[in-house]
Write a protein that holds these residues in place. Structure first.
Motif, short mmCIF file in Angstrom:
data_model
loop_
_atom_site.label_atom_id
_atom_site.label_comp_id
_atom_site.label_asym_id
_atom_site.label_seq_id
_atom_site.Cartn_x
_atom_site.Cartn_y
_atom_site.Cartn_z
N PHE A 143 8.53 2.18 14.74
CA PHE A 143 9.75 2.74 13.97
C PHE A 143 10.97 1.99 14.60
O PHE A 143 11.19 1.56 15.68
CB PHE A 143 9.97 4.28 14.48
CG PHE A 143 9.02 5.22 13.60
CD1 PHE A 143 9.36 5.96 12.56
CD2 PHE A 143 7.63 5.45 14.10
CE1 PHE A 143 8.66 6.84 12.03
CE2 PHE A 143 6.96 6.06 13.39
CZ PHE A 143 7.32 7.30 12.50
N PHE A 144 11.91 1.83 13.20
CA PHE A 144 13.07 1.51 13.39
C PHE A 144 14.08 1.80 12.52
O PHE A 144 13.62 2.34 11.17
CB PHE A 144 13.21 -0.27 13.63
CG PHE A 144 12.56 -0.85 12.54
CD1 PHE A 144 13.32 -1.23 11.49
CD2 PHE A 144 11.10 -1.19 12.67
CE1 PHE A 144 12.86 -2.20 10.55
CE2 PHE A 144 10.49 -1.89 11.58
CZ PHE A 144 11.18 -2.50 10.55
N ASN B 140 8.80 2.60 9.33
CA ASN B 140 7.77 2.68 10.33
C ASN B 140 6.38 1.93 9.77
O ASN B 140 6.19 1.65 8.64
CB ASN B 140 7.26 3.87 10.55
CG ASN B 140 6.68 4.89 9.38
OD1 ASN B 140 7.40 5.36 8.58
ND2 ASN B 140 5.36 4.71 9.55
N ILE B 141 5.70 1.56 10.85
CA ILE B 141 4.48 0.48 10.69
C ILE B 141 3.35 1.59 10.20
O ILE B 141 3.24 2.51 10.75
CB ILE B 141 4.17 -0.21 12.16
CG1 ILE B 141 5.39 -1.23 12.44
CG2 ILE B 141 3.05 -0.92 11.77
CD1 ILE B 141 5.57 -2.30 11.25
N GLY B 142 2.47 0.83 9.41
CA GLY B 142 1.43 2.01 8.85
C GLY B 142 0.09 1.33 9.53
O GLY B 142 0.13 0.18 9.95
N ASP B 143 -1.01 1.71 9.36
CA ASP B 143 -2.61 1.58 9.94
C ASP B 143 -2.80 0.18 9.48
O ASP B 143 -3.16 -0.60 10.22
CB ASP B 143 -3.47 2.50 9.56
CG ASP B 143 -3.23 4.06 10.03
OD1 ASP B 143 -2.43 4.07 11.03
OD2 ASP B 143 -3.86 4.72 9.35
N LEU B 144 -2.31 -0.18 7.96
CA LEU B 144 -2.94 -1.50 7.75
C LEU B 144 -2.32 -2.76 8.52
O LEU B 144 -2.83 -3.75 8.67
CB LEU B 144 -2.81 -1.74 6.15
CG LEU B 144 -3.32 -0.49 5.30
CD1 LEU B 144 -3.24 -0.80 3.82
CD2 LEU B 144 -4.84 -0.26 5.61
N PHE B 145 -0.94 -2.39 8.57
CA PHE B 145 -0.22 -3.51 9.45
C PHE B 145 -0.63 -3.73 10.88
O PHE B 145 -0.56 -4.72 11.48
CB PHE B 145 1.27 -3.20 9.38
CG PHE B 145 2.01 -4.46 8.97
CD1 PHE B 145 1.78 -5.84 9.25
CD2 PHE B 145 3.15 -4.50 8.10
CE1 PHE B 145 2.49 -6.83 8.93
CE2 PHE B 145 4.02 -5.48 7.59
CZ PHE B 145 3.28 -6.75 8.25
N GLN B 146 -0.93 -2.34 11.41
CA GLN B 146 -1.56 -2.43 12.78
C GLN B 146 -2.72 -3.35 12.88
O GLN B 146 -3.09 -4.11 13.68
CB GLN B 146 -1.60 -1.23 13.45
CG GLN B 146 -2.36 -1.16 14.54
CD GLN B 146 -2.32 0.03 15.71
OE1 GLN B 146 -1.43 0.79 15.38
NE2 GLN B 146 -3.42 0.33 16.24
N TYR C 278 1.74 -4.88 16.07
CA TYR C 278 2.45 -3.99 15.64
C TYR C 278 1.78 -2.45 15.64
O TYR C 278 0.64 -2.40 15.25
CB TYR C 278 3.10 -4.21 14.25
CG TYR C 278 3.70 -5.49 13.90
CD1 TYR C 278 4.42 -5.89 14.96
CD2 TYR C 278 3.43 -6.29 12.96
CE1 TYR C 278 5.22 -7.21 14.87
CE2 TYR C 278 4.25 -7.52 12.68
CZ TYR C 278 5.04 -7.91 13.73
OH TYR C 278 5.77 -9.16 13.51
N ARG C 279 2.56 -1.50 15.82
CA ARG C 279 2.03 -0.05 16.32
C ARG C 279 2.20 0.77 15.09
O ARG C 279 3.58 1.18 14.59
CB ARG C 279 2.64 0.37 17.69
CG ARG C 279 2.31 -0.51 18.63
CD ARG C 279 3.03 0.08 19.95
NE ARG C 279 2.61 1.45 20.18
CZ ARG C 279 3.48 2.42 20.47
NH1 ARG C 279 4.65 2.00 20.80
NH2 ARG C 279 2.99 3.59 20.94
N SER C 280 1.15 1.49 14.60
CA SER C 280 1.26 2.50 13.75
C SER C 280 1.35 3.86 14.65
O SER C 280 0.32 4.23 15.17
CB SER C 280 0.21 2.54 12.68
OG SER C 280 0.10 3.67 11.95
#
Length: 346
Positions: A80-81, A264-270, A277-279
């Motif tokens: 998150f940021f 925030n990062i989602g599952d697909l980006f993780q 990158y963390r979901s």
């Protein structure tokens, strides 16, 4: 503005709560009192990043590289940021908040049965089997294409269409910019204007959220703990607060910052980043006296889009977004909760 919407506007969340209590064999018929001792959760300020050099194209290569590095670091460490100078006008966000309030103050029957916003209204959690799986909230969740579609019914809220369209366009531009920067950091070269592949107005979503006051607070969730099943989420929350995320093994409350947007990062980006990158799991807590509003933009690909990887080997087997969504839905029906990425580990 009053804290409570009219009673005719409220979805029957209390009825669902009591029905779930009875499913568990509880014979109580009165509303349980809120816990007298609140659970202590520390408050945090997410990393704040000035992305003006990305949204305006000014500042030079060195400033852009430093900004990209800060974004990637936050995505790795927090998932998150927050961003400022993000290109979404504050006056527009305030107007969106006013239009949301008007929308959600319509009678519940009108929201649920009048076909508003492409029949996108939803409330509670249909798959819940316990009170802890019930989200004390209501929302309109619709694809961006639906905003301007001829079949989209805005009822008497004639100004809602224009405001929602502008918010969606601005958030979409920001999400695309941030996702390309994040991808470029891992790839070592530009990701291309179409990254992530398969994302357009028919696949990306806007969600207008309202969290009504809850008499069961703090024993009920406004939104149950979950991760986002997309590439990237852009969130505008009001100043009521309630968003919490899992940092390590502790829940921390996100302090609302006026004018900032949360990303925030989602599952697909993780998955695509091979877990760089963390979901991160997050939730929304309820408030006993005050309603809360938020707007969320979800960067999603088409169902037939393969998710792929930034670099082989990947810890995940190949899958499409459609396969991922189907598995999430199956797990929710079977277990009452999302399992997500662990289903696709090699």
């Amino acid at each position: 503005m009053p804290a409570f919407a009219g009673s005719a506007a409220e979805p029957p969340l209390a009825d669902s709560y009591h029905a779930l209590l009875h499913l568990r064999g509880c014979a109580c018929t009165t509303v349980p009192a809120p816990s007298e001792v609140p659970l202590y959760v520390s408050e945090c300020e997410l990393p704040m990043i000035d992305v003006g050099c990305l949204t305006t194209g000014t500042g030079g290569a060195e400033k852009r590289a430093a900004c990209a590095a800060a974004i990637a670091r936050a995505a790795e460490e927090w998932g998150f940021f927050q961003v400022r100078n993000h290109g979404v006008r504050q006056e527009l966000l305030e107007e969106m908040r006013r239009e949301q309030a008007r929308l959600f103050r319509l009678p519940f029957e009108a929201k649920a049965t009048a076909g508003l916003l492409d029949d996108s209204y939803r409330w509670g959690t249909p798959t819940a089997t316990t009170p802890q799986q019930l989200s004390w909230s209501e929302a309109f969740h619709f694809p961006l294409a639906g905003i301007s579609g001829n079949s989209c019914n805005f009822g008497e809220l004639t100004t809602l269409r224009d405001v929602t369209r502008e918010v969606a366009g601005a958030m979409s531009k920001l999400a695309s910019t941030l996702s390309r920067v994040l991808a470029e950091t891992l790839l070592g070269h530009p990701a291309g204007e179409r990254f992530p592949e398969g994302c357009d107005e028919t696949t990306c979503f806007l969600r207008l959220n309202r969290y009504p006051p809850c008499p069961f607070s703090p024993d009920a969730f406004g939104l149950v703990p979950h991760t986002d099943s997309d590439f990237l989420t852009v969130l505008c929350q009001d100043q009521v607060g309630g968003l919490q995320l899992l940092k390590g093994d502790r829940w921390v409350a996100v302090k609302p910052i006026p004018g900032a947007l949360i990303v925030n990062i989602g599952d697909l980006f993780q998955a695509w980043s091979n877990n760089r990158y963390r979901s991160v799991e997050h939730k929304v807590t309820t408030n006993a006296t005050t309603e809360r509003y938020s707007v969320a933009y979800f960067l999603c690909p088409s169902y037939d889009s393969p998710i792929g990887t930034c670099k082989e080997p990947s810890p995940y087997m190949p899958f499409t977004f459609g396969e991922y969504r189907r598995k999430v839905q199956e797990d929710a029906k079977r277990t009452g909760k999302k399992i997500g990425l662990p289903n696709f580990l090699v």
